[in-house]
Design an enzyme around this catalytic site. Sequence first.
Site, PDB file in Angstrom:
ATOM      1  N   LYS A  87       0.941  -1.282  -0.014  1.00 62.77           N
ATOM      2  CA  LYS A  87       0.182   0.013  -0.161  1.00 62.77           C
ATOM      3  C   LYS A  87       0.900   1.181   0.096  1.00 62.77           C
ATOM      4  O   LYS A  87       1.726   1.416   0.857  1.00 62.77           O
ATOM      5  CB  LYS A  87      -0.915  -0.110   1.451  1.00 62.77           C
TER       6      LYS A  87
HETATM    7  O1  G3P Z   1      -9.287   1.966   3.951  1.00 60.33           O
HETATM    8  C1  G3P Z   1      -9.308   3.379   4.541  1.00 60.33           C
HETATM    9  C2  G3P Z   1      -9.793   3.549   6.140  1.00 60.33           C
HETATM   10  O2  G3P Z   1      -9.127   2.742   6.909  1.00 60.33           O
HETATM   11  C3  G3P Z   1     -10.165   4.817   6.285  1.00 60.33           C
HETATM   12  O3  G3P Z   1     -11.190   4.739   6.926  1.00 60.33           O
HETATM   13  O4  G3P Z   1     -13.271   5.446   8.364  1.00 60.33           O
HETATM   14  O5  G3P Z   1     -10.729   5.972   8.893  1.00 60.33           O
HETATM   15  O6  G3P Z   1     -11.903   7.213   7.093  1.00 60.33           O
HETATM   16  P1  G3P Z   1     -11.891   6.046   7.954  1.00 60.33           P
END
Ligand code: G3P
Length: 217
Positions: A87
């Site tokens: 990643k």
């Molecule tokens: O896959 C990306 C993710 O981990 C971010 O999610 O909910 O922190 O915006 P969030």
Amino acid sequence: MKFFIDTANLEQIKEAQDLGVLDGVTTNPSLMAKEGITGRNNILKHYVDICNIVDGDVSAEVIATDFEGMIKEGEELADLHEQIVVKIPMIKDGVKAIKYFADRDIRTNCTLVFSAGQALLAAKAGATYVSPFIGRLDDISTDGLNLIAEIRLIYDNYGFETQILAASVRHTMHVLECAKIGSDVMTGPLSSIEGLLKHPLTDIGLEKFLADYKKGN
Ligand code: G3P
């Protein structure tokens, strides 16, 4: 549409795997920290543990932000297990690193994507996956799902093989809308997958079937 779970929590990964619908896992440094996984060796071991639970791709994020550092870390991550996808953040050196890995058949997931232009660049560089963060766009009053639709259009126009991995999915409606638009993958919390199960008429119907069965037996 492939279902990935976005967590470093082994119990939740097992639960999704046991459901039989899991195609992979995404993680990031924040998700690792949330599980208390710190230190390079522990983090690398945790990636292997995740790979041993699921059958599909497991995204492992580089910490370096310079080209050489990303290459060194990415190669180390890719060597850990055949299921690992490296990643890489959507920054200038990240685009170069994606191209470097694409030329060597090492799979990548371009993360922190918030615009169609960034997604176009990631595809041009040869990313395996591109991760637009839809929830975080919604958080700032910008339509995250519209970004998925824009990227779908652009990739289809030119037959880019980069898979759209809708990330920062927060709930079931994100999952359903991504499926309608034609996102290749979605990654979200366990609740966004298990939430798809729920309907009150299913519960009421099942209760009645079982009650009627008992009357006659
Ligand atoms: O896959 C990306 C993710 O981990 C971010 O999610 O909910 O922190 O915006 P969030």
